[in-house]
Design an enzyme around this catalytic site. Structure first.
Site, mmCIF file in Angstrom:
data_model
loop_
_atom_site.group_PDB
_atom_site.id
_atom_site.type_symbol
_atom_site.label_atom_id
_atom_site.label_comp_id
_atom_site.label_asym_id
_atom_site.label_seq_id
_atom_site.Cartn_x
_atom_site.Cartn_y
_atom_site.Cartn_z
ATOM 1 C CB SER A 100 53.175 -9.903 46.693
ATOM 2 O OG SER A 100 54.376 -10.344 46.134
ATOM 3 C CG ASP A 228 51.439 -11.663 39.285
ATOM 4 O OD1 ASP A 228 52.539 -11.094 39.152
ATOM 5 O OD2 ASP A 228 51.005 -12.052 40.382
ATOM 6 C CG HIS A 258 52.552 -8.750 41.764
ATOM 7 N ND1 HIS A 258 52.370 -10.102 41.954
ATOM 8 C CD2 HIS A 258 53.333 -8.320 42.794
ATOM 9 C CE1 HIS A 258 53.016 -10.488 43.041
ATOM 10 N NE2 HIS A 258 53.594 -9.427 43.574
#
Length: 286
Positions: A100, A228, A258
């Site tokens: 991320s 995600d 995610h």
């Protein structure tokens, strides 16, 4: 504080760490996502430490990390922080994997010539600046602020609540049953202790957008999480898919959310290690 073993697993209450630093061999830098902490890398770090020296630091303003100075923080400032830490370690270059926000910072470090290889995992930052997509991400995280403030006031009652843990797990994973309750409690603790939320939202809206990625010379492996729910691939991965060099690996990791390190550490550790080892002989893993 540096964690050199998994002894913290036995404690009832998770504690902050400035960095996980274990193992010996190839230098590997692991970068966590927004609101999280080095703890999310514990299982992957353990698996890689037999053949790699693994360093997973806490970002500024995050649980265990340095304090944030001022009201705004952006990816470039975070990359500066990590570069200083790499210099302290004596790592001119290293293998980098980031999830991320960590993937976004990893791309910036690769641009600066600090990455031998780069593995991005559900990388953030795949939007233009300014853009509607960028604003949407800011609004999504800003909408979490009231709930986080309530969680801070409830403290352990929220962190150890099964329902709250399951809601958090649904946001970042696909198979919630694959994540231990202690790991969910640690994740929630990191979120509630993150002081960088507002500074990063403000800073990211003001910071210049990422330059074109087509000239990136670092071997890149881009991992996309199939489920995600934070930054869906259909919206936020398109720029990376389009601009990364043709030589970059583009892999959809099935059945994960995610933060796949929490629910599939074996697969993530293998995908990172495979990319590292393939780069030694200029081979591409398929």
């Amino acid at each position: 504080m540096t964690m050199t073993s998994r002894t913290a697993k036995s404690t009832a209450r998770p504690t902050p760490v400035a960095a996980l630093h274990i193992g010996s061999g190839d230098p590997v830098l692991l970068l966590h996502g927004f609101l999280l902490s080095p703890h999310c890398w514990e299982q992957v770090a353990q698996r890689m430490s037999a053949h790699c020296e693994v360093y997973a630091p806490a970002f500024a303003g995050h649980w265990g990390g340095p304090k944030v100075e001022g009201w705004a923080l952006d990816v470039y400032a975070l990359a500066d922080q990590i570069e200083d830490q790499l210099d302290e370690l004596g790592w001119r270059t290293c293998h980098i994997a980031g999830n991320s926000l960590g993937g976004w910072v990893g791309l910036e470090l690769a641009r600066r010539g600090r990455a031998r290889t780069l593995t991005t995992i559900a990388a953030a930052g795949g939007w233009a600046s300014p853009s509607l997509s960028q604003v949407r991400v800011g609004i999504k995280f800003a909408s979490m602020i009231p709930f986080i403030e309530i969680g801070k006031r409830l403290g352990g009652a929220a962190i150890n609540n099964v329902l709250v843990q399951q809601v958090a797990a649904l946001l970042v994973t696909k198979r919630t049953s694959a994540v231990a309750r202690r790991d969910l409690a640690t994740t929630l603790t990191a979120v509630l202790h993150c002081e960088a939320m507002i500074p990063l939202i403000l800073g990211s809206l003001r910071a210049p957008g990422m330059d074109d990625l087509g000239e990136l010379s670092t071997p890149v492996r881009m991992l996309l999480a199939e489920y995600d729910r934070i930054i869906p691939n259909s919206v936020y991965a398109t720029r990376y898919l389009r601009e990364l060099p043709e030589s970059a690996d583009r892999i959809l990791v099935h059945g994960v959310g995610h933060v796949p390190m929490l629910e599939a550490p074996d697969r993530i550790a293998t995908l990172i290690a495979e990319h590292i080892y393939a780069s030694r002989g200029h081979l591409r893993a398929v």
